[in-house]
Design a protein around this motif. Structure first.
Motif, PDB file in Angstrom:
ATOM      1  N   ASN A  41      -9.946  15.943  -0.300  1.00  0.00           N
ATOM      2  CA  ASN A  41      -9.833  16.828   0.803  1.00  0.00           C
ATOM      3  C   ASN A  41      -9.006  17.491   0.915  1.00  0.00           C
ATOM      4  OD1 ASN A  41     -12.228  16.898   2.324  1.00  0.00           O
ATOM      5  ND2 ASN A  41     -11.776  14.441   1.750  1.00  0.00           N
ATOM      6  N   GLY A  42      -7.345  17.528  -0.311  1.00  0.00           N
ATOM      7  CA  GLY A  42      -6.285  17.867  -0.017  1.00  0.00           C
ATOM      8  C   GLY A  42      -5.441  16.933   0.257  1.00  0.00           C
ATOM      9  N   ARG A  43      -5.605  15.588   1.094  1.00  0.00           N
ATOM     10  CA  ARG A  43      -4.613  13.930   1.073  1.00  0.00           C
ATOM     11  C   ARG A  43      -4.075  13.503   0.029  1.00  0.00           C
ATOM     12  NH1 ARG A  43      -8.482  14.541   5.585  1.00  0.00           N
ATOM     13  NH2 ARG A  43      -9.401  12.869   5.372  1.00  0.00           N
ATOM     14  N   LEU A  44      -3.399  13.072   0.360  1.00  0.00           N
ATOM     15  CA  LEU A  44      -2.972  12.002  -1.003  1.00  0.00           C
ATOM     16  C   LEU A  44      -2.942  11.138  -0.984  1.00  0.00           C
ATOM     17  CD1 LEU A  44       0.961  11.850  -0.069  1.00  0.00           C
ATOM     18  CD2 LEU A  44      -0.233  12.871  -1.848  1.00  0.00           C
ATOM     19  N   LEU A  45      -4.174  10.567  -2.478  1.00  0.00           N
ATOM     20  CA  LEU A  45      -4.047   8.997  -2.482  1.00  0.00           C
ATOM     21  C   LEU A  45      -3.647   7.819  -2.131  1.00  0.00           C
ATOM     22  CD1 LEU A  45      -6.617   9.573  -5.372  1.00  0.00           C
ATOM     23  CD2 LEU A  45      -6.831   9.731  -3.384  1.00  0.00           C
ATOM     24  N   THR A  65      -2.563 -15.366  -6.795  1.00  0.00           N
ATOM     25  CA  THR A  65      -3.472 -13.544  -7.462  1.00  0.00           C
ATOM     26  C   THR A  65      -3.874 -12.873  -6.278  1.00  0.00           C
ATOM     27  OG1 THR A  65      -5.383 -16.216  -6.848  1.00  0.00           O
ATOM     28  CG2 THR A  65      -6.553 -14.129  -6.992  1.00  0.00           C
ATOM     29  N   LEU A  66      -3.966 -11.687  -7.597  1.00  0.00           N
ATOM     30  CA  LEU A  66      -3.928 -10.437  -7.749  1.00  0.00           C
ATOM     31  C   LEU A  66      -5.446  -9.747  -7.089  1.00  0.00           C
ATOM     32  CD1 LEU A  66      -0.871 -11.120  -8.678  1.00  0.00           C
ATOM     33  CD2 LEU A  66      -0.483  -9.248  -8.516  1.00  0.00           C
ATOM     34  N   GLU A  67      -5.249  -8.630  -6.069  1.00  0.00           N
ATOM     35  CA  GLU A  67      -6.492  -8.114  -5.940  1.00  0.00           C
ATOM     36  C   GLU A  67      -5.816  -6.549  -5.785  1.00  0.00           C
ATOM     37  OE1 GLU A  67      -8.603  -8.429  -2.353  1.00  0.00           O
ATOM     38  OE2 GLU A  67      -9.344 -10.869  -3.037  1.00  0.00           O
ATOM     39  N   VAL A  68      -6.309  -5.681  -7.097  1.00  0.00           N
ATOM     40  CA  VAL A  68      -6.080  -4.354  -6.410  1.00  0.00           C
ATOM     41  C   VAL A  68      -7.424  -3.142  -6.468  1.00  0.00           C
ATOM     42  CG1 VAL A  68      -5.349  -2.439  -8.212  1.00  0.00           C
ATOM     43  CG2 VAL A  68      -4.207  -4.596  -8.245  1.00  0.00           C
ATOM     44  N   ALA A  69      -7.177  -2.956  -5.379  1.00  0.00           N
ATOM     45  CA  ALA A  69      -8.300  -2.193  -5.173  1.00  0.00           C
ATOM     46  C   ALA A  69      -7.949  -0.485  -6.007  1.00  0.00           C
ATOM     47  CB  ALA A  69      -7.566  -1.341  -3.724  1.00  0.00           C
ATOM     48  N   ASP A  70      -9.657   0.477  -5.690  1.00  0.00           N
ATOM     49  CA  ASP A  70      -9.258   1.541  -6.218  1.00  0.00           C
ATOM     50  C   ASP A  70      -8.438   2.337  -5.415  1.00  0.00           C
ATOM     51  OD1 ASP A  70     -10.511   0.740  -7.969  1.00  0.00           O
ATOM     52  OD2 ASP A  70     -12.876   1.013  -6.997  1.00  0.00           O
ATOM     53  N   PRO A  71      -8.083   3.626  -5.725  1.00  0.00           N
ATOM     54  CA  PRO A  71      -7.646   4.789  -5.486  1.00  0.00           C
ATOM     55  C   PRO A  71      -8.642   5.593  -3.934  1.00  0.00           C
ATOM     56  CG  PRO A  71      -7.160   5.430  -7.293  1.00  0.00           C
ATOM     57  CD  PRO A  71      -7.649   3.570  -7.506  1.00  0.00           C
ATOM     58  N   ARG A  72      -7.759   5.819  -2.317  1.00  0.00           N
ATOM     59  CA  ARG A  72      -8.236   6.417  -1.791  1.00  0.00           C
ATOM     60  C   ARG A  72      -7.469   7.302  -0.550  1.00  0.00           C
ATOM     61  NH1 ARG A  72      -6.770   4.576   2.973  1.00  0.00           N
ATOM     62  NH2 ARG A  72      -5.790   2.592   3.864  1.00  0.00           N
ATOM     63  N   GLU A  75       0.904  -1.021   0.222  1.00  0.00           N
ATOM     64  CA  GLU A  75      -0.343  -0.593   0.051  1.00  0.00           C
ATOM     65  C   GLU A  75       1.316   1.606   0.164  1.00  0.00           C
ATOM     66  OE1 GLU A  75      -4.508   1.812   2.206  1.00  0.00           O
ATOM     67  OE2 GLU A  75      -3.131  -0.421   2.335  1.00  0.00           O
ATOM     68  N   SER A  76       0.687   2.004  -1.101  1.00  0.00           N
ATOM     69  CA  SER A  76       1.690   3.117  -1.403  1.00  0.00           C
ATOM     70  C   SER A  76       0.604   4.210  -2.356  1.00  0.00           C
ATOM     71  CB  SER A  76       2.963   3.002  -1.528  1.00  0.00           C
ATOM     72  OG  SER A  76       3.305   3.694  -2.246  1.00  0.00           O
ATOM     73  N   PRO A  77       0.926   5.761  -1.675  1.00  0.00           N
ATOM     74  CA  PRO A  77       0.826   6.406  -2.803  1.00  0.00           C
ATOM     75  C   PRO A  77       1.416   6.108  -3.873  1.00  0.00           C
ATOM     76  CG  PRO A  77       1.221   7.962  -0.058  1.00  0.00           C
ATOM     77  CD  PRO A  77       1.521   6.110  -0.658  1.00  0.00           C
ATOM     78  N   LEU A  78       2.414   5.693  -4.111  1.00  0.00           N
ATOM     79  CA  LEU A  78       3.150   5.114  -5.438  1.00  0.00           C
ATOM     80  C   LEU A  78       2.223   4.191  -6.802  1.00  0.00           C
ATOM     81  CD1 LEU A  78       6.977   4.975  -4.332  1.00  0.00           C
ATOM     82  CD2 LEU A  78       6.041   6.595  -5.367  1.00  0.00           C
ATOM     83  N   LEU A  79       1.310   3.443  -5.964  1.00  0.00           N
ATOM     84  CA  LEU A  79       0.865   2.666  -6.235  1.00  0.00           C
ATOM     85  C   LEU A  79      -0.657   3.466  -6.964  1.00  0.00           C
ATOM     86  CD1 LEU A  79       0.622  -0.689  -4.139  1.00  0.00           C
ATOM     87  CD2 LEU A  79       2.734   0.032  -6.288  1.00  0.00           C
ATOM     88  N   VAL A  80      -1.114   4.013  -7.015  1.00  0.00           N
ATOM     89  CA  VAL A  80      -2.121   5.042  -6.997  1.00  0.00           C
ATOM     90  C   VAL A  80      -1.315   5.311  -9.464  1.00  0.00           C
ATOM     91  CG1 VAL A  80      -3.485   6.958  -7.825  1.00  0.00           C
ATOM     92  CG2 VAL A  80      -2.405   6.412  -5.801  1.00  0.00           C
ATOM     93  N   ALA A  81      -0.286   5.186  -9.303  1.00  0.00           N
ATOM     94  CA  ALA A  81       0.382   5.773 -10.304  1.00  0.00           C
ATOM     95  C   ALA A  81       0.065   4.669 -11.432  1.00  0.00           C
ATOM     96  CB  ALA A  81       1.774   6.439 -10.683  1.00  0.00           C
ATOM     97  N   ASP A  82      -1.078   4.458 -12.470  1.00  0.00           N
ATOM     98  CA  ASP A  82      -1.037   3.129 -13.327  1.00  0.00           C
ATOM     99  C   ASP A  82       0.788   2.357 -14.132  1.00  0.00           C
ATOM    100  OD1 ASP A  82      -3.544   3.121 -13.574  1.00  0.00           O
ATOM    101  OD2 ASP A  82      -3.425   4.028 -15.462  1.00  0.00           O
ATOM    102  N   SER A  83       1.983   3.390 -14.032  1.00  0.00           N
ATOM    103  CA  SER A  83       2.994   2.918 -14.328  1.00  0.00           C
ATOM    104  C   SER A  83       3.682   1.529 -13.321  1.00  0.00           C
ATOM    105  CB  SER A  83       4.208   4.250 -15.262  1.00  0.00           C
ATOM    106  OG  SER A  83       3.918   4.926 -13.431  1.00  0.00           O
ATOM    107  N   THR A  84       3.665   2.735 -11.822  1.00  0.00           N
ATOM    108  CA  THR A  84       4.298   1.693 -11.175  1.00  0.00           C
ATOM    109  C   THR A  84       3.506   0.645 -10.580  1.00  0.00           C
ATOM    110  OG1 THR A  84       4.419   3.793  -9.945  1.00  0.00           O
ATOM    111  CG2 THR A  84       4.591   1.795  -8.827  1.00  0.00           C
ATOM    112  N   ARG A  85       2.149   0.905 -10.557  1.00  0.00           N
ATOM    113  CA  ARG A  85       1.033  -0.814 -10.414  1.00  0.00           C
ATOM    114  C   ARG A  85       1.383  -1.374 -11.259  1.00  0.00           C
ATOM    115  NH1 ARG A  85      -3.589  -1.542 -12.555  1.00  0.00           N
ATOM    116  NH2 ARG A  85      -3.652   0.710 -13.578  1.00  0.00           N
TER     117      ARG A  85
END
Length: 237
Positions: free
Chosen positions: A222-226, A185-192, A156-166
């Protein structure tokens, strides 16, 4: 009424931000003072052996059970030098719950939750050299996870919001699993959006995040990181 609720929520968010930033600041100070020594220790062969031994026995159970058992033995045989030695060894067991793949920017593994390994990503720009390192570390990670009989790998990381890193992470995990003979088996969650405490903690990394290409990290309404979670369920073939 809604105005009062909003005011209280703002106060709670501000407090959470300060708490997260303060804790992260203390850790950052420690990292500047002795971080290099700690990274080398956490990536040593001895640490790898200790991590495998503790995690393979399920760290969530091994550490407290060993502590209780040795405490009872020490009470029964207070004058035994062997017990004293074993108690000293028992003190090393919690240190075996962490392992860094390399001394430099690399994955940091934690087995605090037993066979559910947490994997913390370094801040990387995914330049050609970073991609090569990322791929090698992912391969090492899958092999190590199989050795400790991990059931899940939790990223879990803000870096994984980017499609390239994920996409890089998912691709390399899949290829490494094939090489090591593992079914995953991989589960990729939506950004939060992170909470206020996490935002305070991550704010100390703002300078490093700022050096990354546009779009690598993003903020919510709210201005916080995804942030994004990638969960890997593992089974040996």
């Amino acid at each position: 009424m809604s105005h009062s609720r909003s005011f209280v929520q703002s106060g709670v968010d501000a407090l959470g931000f300060r708490v997260g930033r303060s804790v992260s600041g203390l850790l950052a100070l420690g990292n500047r003072l002795v971080g290099g020594y700690i990274s080398r220790a956490l990536s040593s062969r001895l640490q790898r052996f200790l991590f495998v031994a503790v995690s393979r026995c399920n760290a969530l159970l091994a550490v407290p059970v060993a502590t209780v058992v040795l405490g009872i033995v020490a009470w029964l045989y207070p004058q035994s030098g062997l017990v004293t030695l074993l108690i000293g060894f028992c003190g090393l067991l919690p240190l075996g719950m962490w392992f860094r793949l390399t001394p430099d920017a690399s994955f940091l593994l934690s087995s605090v939750y037993g066979r559910q390994l947490r994997v913390h990503l370094p801040v990387t720009s995914l330049a050609p050299r970073d991609v090569i390192s990322f791929k090698a570390q992912t391969d090492d990670l899958i092999g190590l996870a199989l050795r400790v009989r991990a059931k899940t790998l939790h990223f879990e990381s803000p870096l994984l919001v980017a499609d390239s890193t994920r996409q890089h992470l998912v691709r390399y995990l899949t290829r490494a699993a094939v090489r090591h003979g593992a079914d995953i088996t991989l589960e990729v969650a939506d950004p939060r959006e992170v909470d206020s405490i996490a935002q305070g903690s991550l704010s100390l990394h703002a300078d490093r995040y700022g050096l990354l290409r546009d779009g690598r990290v993003a903020a919510g309404q709210n201005g916080r990181l995804l942030t994004r979670r990638v969960l890997v369920h593992m089974r040996r073939r």
